[in-house]
Write an enzyme that holds these catalytic residues in place. Structure first.
Site, short mmCIF file in Angstrom:
data_model
loop_
_atom_site.label_atom_id
_atom_site.label_comp_id
_atom_site.label_asym_id
_atom_site.label_seq_id
_atom_site.Cartn_x
_atom_site.Cartn_y
_atom_site.Cartn_z
N ASP A 525 59.80 64.17 28.80
CA ASP A 525 60.46 64.57 27.58
C ASP A 525 61.59 63.66 27.14
O ASP A 525 61.99 63.64 26.00
CB ASP A 525 61.11 65.94 27.86
C1 GLC Z 1 61.17 69.79 31.47
C2 GLC Z 1 60.29 70.26 30.36
C3 GLC Z 1 58.88 69.72 30.53
C4 GLC Z 1 58.89 68.24 30.74
C5 GLC Z 1 59.80 67.89 31.90
C6 GLC Z 1 59.92 66.40 32.14
O1 GLC Z 1 60.78 70.42 32.66
O2 GLC Z 1 60.22 71.67 30.30
O3 GLC Z 1 58.12 70.05 29.40
O4 GLC Z 1 57.59 67.82 30.98
O5 GLC Z 1 61.09 68.40 31.65
O6 GLC Z 1 60.62 65.75 31.14
#
Ligand code: GLC
Length: 833
Positions: A525
Site C-alpha cells: 500500500d
Molecule cells: C495493510 C493493508 C493491506 C496492505 C498491507 C501492506 O495491512 O491493510 O491492504 O496490503 O498493509 O501494505
C-alpha cells in the site's frame, strides 16, 4: 456454575511471566493485568460483537464499527483507565464499604489472585480479594445481539459477607467518530431512560434521539436491581471529581436513580447479592444489547434472565468452535506449531474474516477511512474456506458485488451501506486522496485504482470451488458496481464473467515492459509511484490468478479458454523474465520511465521480499533464478524475528515514493518485518522443496513460541501481529497491530496446505508435505466434502518433500491425491522418500 467442564490446565507452564497456553481448554491464561501493551480478545461477530480487552474494557458494535457503535471504548487511554465497562464488587466493612474490580481496572485494588482466560470468543476472569473469588465470563451467544456477562462470587474465606455487585457500561454515539469530534450535537441527543418492572427487574434503555424509533441499546440483568445511574456525572459524583477508580456513589448504599436526558450516558446497576455465606456462591448475569425497540428485545431479555439459558448459550458457543476447529487437527513433533494450527491460527482467521481491517486496538473503526477491504478480505476468506465455506461465500459475493464492469474493484466498502443498497457503499480507499492530482498539462498523476484488488478474488473463488466442488456457483449472476446506481439498475454478470473481467483488466493495463501496471498501489500500500509504473507483484499475482483460472476452465471443460489463458500466462512470464532479473534477485517495480525499484543499484529499498517469493509461487520464476532470488532474500532480508519486507529502509520522507518513506527505517513496509509477507516466503520454499527453510521461517514468527520473550515482542502471543520492528530499528523484535493481519490467513495456509501439504483440489484431497527433514512424520485429521480423512505421514528417509507411496483405505494409489468420498472415515497413509 457454567455448563462446560474445565479440563485441568498443564500447571508446569504456569511459571511464565505473563501467562501460559492451556491447550486442553483452548485458552491462553494471562496471570497479570500488567501486559506490556493492551491485549485483547474478540467476542461475537461483525453482526454483533467486538473487542474485550484483558482488563474488562469492551468495544461493542452492531454491523458496522463506524456507523453503529454501542460502547465508548477509547483505545488510546492508558491501560489503567476505565474503558467503556467494568464491574465493581463491594463488600460491607463495618459502617463503610470496600470494593475492587475483578478486572483490576479501574479500581487498581490489590488482588490476591488474578487470571484472565482468553478463550474462543469468550474471556473469563478469576480474581480473589477480601475473601471472595469472583469469576466473570463475557461472551456473545451465537447469532444473538446480546453481550452477556456472567458474574459468580464465592465466599472462600468463611464468615458471611455482605456483597454488592455494580456493573457499569458507558455508551457511545452510534456514529463513532462524532462521539470524538462533536461535543455539541452528540451530548444533546444522548438519552438514557429507566424502565423498572413490577417484580424488581429493570431495563435501562439508551439511544441517540434520532434512533429512538429504530435502534435502542439496553442493559439489564437477571436479578432485582435496587437502584441505578444513567448519568455519568451523578455516578462518579461531586461533578466528576469522583473518579472511575473510586466513584463516590459507591460510598452510599444506593445509587441515585439518575436518568440522562443529555450528556454522558452510562448504565450502572446496583445489585445486592446479600449476605454470602462460607463456600456459597452468588451468581448474576448482565445483558447489553441492541434491538429495534425494547419490545423486540424483550424475547432475548427474558431468555437470558434464565441462567440455564446462559449456560446453554455458552455450551453452544463451545460447540460452534469444536465444529469449526475439527475441520483440521494436526499432531506434529512441534508443540507450539500444534497450538497455533489447531486453535489460535484458525481462530484468528475467523476474526479477520469478520472484522477485515476494521476494528482492532490499532484500526479503530472510525469514519469511512476503512471498512471491508477488498484485497484484505479476499485473502482472509481463504483462511476460513475449509472451516465455513458457506459463510465465506456470503462475504465473497459481497466483494464480487463491488467489482466494476471494467474488471477492477473498489478498494473497500461499508457493510451497513451495502445492506442498505445506497449506491455509494464502496470507495477507492487512499487512492482518492491523490486521484485529482494533475501535472502542468492537466494529466492525472496517479491511478485511482489498485493493481491487485480484483485479482485476489480469482484465488478466493477457486478456493471455494476446490473445497466444495460446487461449480454451479460460477453461473450465479451478481451485479457489477456502478457508483450512484441501485443494485437492480446495475449491469449484471455471472461470477465466471466477473473473474474473466478481472483478468482481462490486468491484461489490458500493461506498461513499458509488458508487465501489469502498479495502479495506485499493489499489495504494498505504501509504494505509490506515478501513473505508468509497473509492478512485479501484480505480475506474479496475475500469473497465479491465470493458473487458477486455467484450472477452473479445465474443470468446466472449456479447452479454448484454457488455451487462451495459457497464452496470457506465457506472455507475462516471458515479459517478466526478459525484464525483471537484477543479477542476484528480481526487481520489484519499474516507474513510468522504466527505472527499476528493488535493484542493487538503489541506495534504499534494494531488495523486496515479495519480489522474490511471488514469482516462485506463481511459477514465473524458473530455473536457477527462482532459488537465487530466495537465497538473496535469505541473505539480505532474514532476521531471527522474521523476514523484512525490504532493505535498507528509506532514511527520510521522499515524496517520489510516498507512504513507505513516512516510516523510520525498520518500521512497517520500510524495512520492517511486515509479517504478512513471511508466509509467502514459507510457501515459496515449499514449492522449491526446501522444507527446512520453510519451517525455519515458520518458527521464527510463531507468536506461541515467543511466550518467553514477551518483554521484547510485547504483542499478544496467541495471535499474529501485523508487524515486527526490523533490525534497523532500536526496538528490533517488537510486535504491533495484533489480530487483524493477513499474516493469519497466509500462515494458516502455509502451515496446513504447504508445510503439511494437505489441500483441497478439484479431484480430491492432495497430500504433498514439505516438512523439516528432522521430523519423523505427522498425523492429521481433515474433513473434506463430507468425509473424514485420517492422514498419517511417515518420513523414514528424513526428506522434506516427495510422496513415495500413498495408501488409501488399504489400497495403494498412483498419485498423492486422496479421492473424494463424500462420507465416512478414511485412512490415508503417506510415505515420503
Ligand atoms: C495493510 C493493508 C493491506 C496492505 C498491507 C501492506 O495491512 O491493510 O491492504 O496490503 O498493509 O501494505
Amino acid at each position: 456454575m457454567t455448563a462446560t467442564k474445565k479440563k485441568p490446565a498443564v500447571k508446569a507452564k504456569a511459571s511464565k511471566k505473563y501467562g501460559y497456553f492451556d491447550d486442553a481448554n483452548k485458552e491462553y491464561v494471562l496471570t497479570t493485568p500488567a501486559t506490556p501493551i493492551k491485549w485483547c480478545n474478540y467476542v461475537g461477530t461483525l453482526d454483533f460483537g467486538g473487542i474485550v480487552d484483558t482488563t474488562g474494557g469492551t468495544l461493542v458494535c452492531k454491523g458496522d464499527p463506524a456507523l453503529n457503535r454501542i460502547t465508548k471504548y477509547i483505545a488510546q487511554m492508558p491501560n489503567a483507565d476505565f474503558k467503556a465497562s467494568t464491574v465493581y464488587i463491594r463488600v460491607k466493612d463495618g459502617k463503610s464499604y470496600k470494593f475492587f474490580s475483578p478486572f483490576y481496572v479501574p479500581t487498581l485494588q490489590k488482588l490476591d489472585k488474578w487470571e484472565c482466560h482468553i478463550g474462543l470468543s469468550y474471556s473469563r476472569w478469576i480474581a480473589e480479594a477480601f475473601g471472595l473469588r469472583v469469576q466473570v465470563t463475557i461472551f456473545v451467544p451465537t447469532k444473538s445481539n446480546t453481550l452477556l456477562q456472567d458474574i459468580q462470587i464465592t465466599n472462600i474465606a468463611g464468615g458471611a459477607k455482605e456483597v454488592d455487585v455494580i456493573p457499569v457500561y458507558e455508551f457511545s454515539h452510534f456514529e463513532a467518530e462524532k462521539q470524538l469530534t462533536n461535543a455539541d450535537w452528540v451530548p444533546q441527543t444522548m438519552t438514557l431512560k429507566a424502565h423498572p418492572e413490577k417484580d424488581g427487574h429493570l431495563v435501562l434503555e439508551q439511544y441517540a434521539y434520532m434512533k429512538r424509533d429504530y435502534a435502542v441499546n439496553y442493559v439489564t440483568a437477571d436479578c432485582k436491581i435496587s437502584s441505578f445511574d444513567g448519568d455519568r456525572r451523578v455516578f462518579l459524583g461531586c461533578n466528576e471529581m469522583g473518579s472511575w477508580q473510586h466513584p463516590l456513589s459507591l460510598d452510599n448504599k444506593e445509587l441515585s436513580n439518575s436518568e440522562c436526558d443529555r450528556g454522558d450516558n452510562i448504565a450502572a446497576l446496583m445489585i445486592h447479592a446479600g449476605k454470602i455465606g462460607a463456600k456459597k456462591t452468588f451468581r448474576t448475569c448482565t445483558q447489553l444489547g441492541q434491538e429495534q425497540s425494547l419490545k423486540v428485545a424483550n424475547k432475548a431479555i427474558k431468555k437470558y434472565r434464565d441462567l440455564k439459558n446462559v449456560d446453554k448459550a455458552f455450551a453452544e458457543l463451545a460447540a460452534f468452535w469444536d465444529k469449526y476447529l475439527e475441520t483440521i487437527q494436526v499432531k506434529t513433533p512441534d508443540a507450539s506449531f500444534n497450538t497455533m494450527v489447531n486453535v489460535h491460527n484458525p481462530r484468528q482467521c475467523h476474526t479477520t474474516k469478520n472484522w477485515s481491517r476494521y476494528l482492532s486496538l490499532y484500526q479503530l473503526g472510525y469514519g469511512t477511512s476503512r471498512g471491508i477491504g477488498y484485497r484484505d478480505s479476499t485473502q482472509d476468506l481463504m483462511g476460513v474456506m475449509s472451516h465455513m465455506p458457506e459463510e465465506a461465500l456470503v462475504l465473497t459475493k459481497n466483494l464480487i458485488s463491488v467489482q466494476r464492469p471494467e474488471g477492477n474493484a473498489m478498494h473497500q466498502y461499508a457493510p451497513l451501506a451495502l445492506e442498505e443498497d445506497t449506491g455509494s457503499e464502496a470507495n477507492e480507499g487512499d487512492s482518492r486522496e491523490k486521484a485529482n492530482a494533475v501535472d502542468a498539462q492537466g494529466n492525472h498523476l496517479y491511478a485511482d485504482w489498485y493493481g491487485d484488488d480484483h485479482l485476489w478474488i480469482v484465488l478466493t473463488v477457486a478456493s471455494y470451488l476446490k473445497e466444495t466442488g460446487k461449480m454451479e456457483l460460477l453461473d450465479e449472476e451478481i451485479p457489477f458496481y456502478e457508483k450512484g446506481k441501485k443494485r437492480a439498475e446495475r449491469e449484471k454478470g455471472t461470477i465466471l464473467e466477473h473473474l474473466k473481467r478481472a483478468l482481462k483488466f490486468t491484461r489490458e493495463h500493461l506498461g513499458k515492459h509488458n508487465l501489469p501496471l502498479l495502479g495506485f498501489a499493489d499489495w504494498n500500500d505504501c509504494m505509490n509511484l506515478p501513473l505508468g509504473a509497473e509492478s512485479t507483484f501484480n505480475t506474479a499475482l496475475y500469473a497465479k490468478a491465470l493458473l487458477e483460472m486455467m484450472d477452473i476452465e479445465e474443470h468446466l471443460g472449456d479447452t479454448k479458454a484454457v488455451e487462451m489463458y495459457k497464452g496470457w500466462y506465457e506472455d507475462v512470464k516471458k515479459a517478466f523474465n526478459e525484464s525483471a532479473w537484477d543479477g542476484k534477485w528480481w526487481v520489484r517495480w519499474f516507474d513510468k520511465d522504466g527505472n527499476a525499484y528493488g535493484t542493487n543499484k538503489a541506495k534504499y529499498g534494494k531488495i523486496y521480499c515479495n519480489g522474490q517469493s511471488w514469482p516462485v509461487i506463481s511459477g514465473i520464476a524458473t530455473g536457477a533464478h527462482a532459488e537465487q532470488g530466495m537465497d538473496s532474500l535469505n541473505k539480505l532480508l532474514n532476521t531471527k524475528y522474521g523476514v523484512k519486507s525490504s532493505t535498507p529502509g528509506y532514511r527520510g520522507f521522499e515524496p517520489s515514493v510516498g507512504g513507505i518513506s513516512t516510516y523510520p527505517p525498520g518500521a512497517k513496509e520500510n524495512g520492517g518485518i511486515f509479517l504478512h509477507t513471511n508466509p509467502w516466503v514459507m510457501i515459496a520454499e515449499t514449492i522449491l522443496g526446501r522444507g527446512d527453510n520453510a519451517y525455519n521461517y515458520y518458527c521464527q514468527i510463531n507468536p506461541a513460541a515467543k511466550n518467553d520473550i514477551l518483554d521484547v515482542f510485547e504483542s499478544e502471543p496467541y495471535c499474529y501481529p501485523q508487524n515486527i520492528l526490523g533490525d534497523e530499528h532500536k526496538q528490533f523484535g517488537m510486535g504491533r497491530n495484533a489480530w487483524l493481519s493477513g499474516t493469519s490467513t497466509w500462515t494458516y495456509q502455509a502451515a496446513t496446505q504447504y508445510i503439511l501439504g494437505i489441500r483441497a483440489s478439484y479431484n480430491g484431497l492432495v497430500v504433498d508435505p514439505c516438512i523439516p527433514t528432522k521430523w519423523n512424520g505427522f498425523d492429521a485429521v481433515r474433513k473434506f466434502r463430507g468425509a473424514t480423512y485420517e492422514i498419517s505421514v511417515k518420513n523414514p528417509k528424513h526428506v522434506s518433500k516427495g510422496v513415495a507411496q500413498m495408501i488409501v483405505d488399504g489400497q495403494e494409489i498412483d498419485s498423492n491425491v486422496a479421492p473424494i468420498f463424500t462420507k465416512g472415515t478414511h485412512k490415508v497413509e503417506v510415505i515420503l522418500g
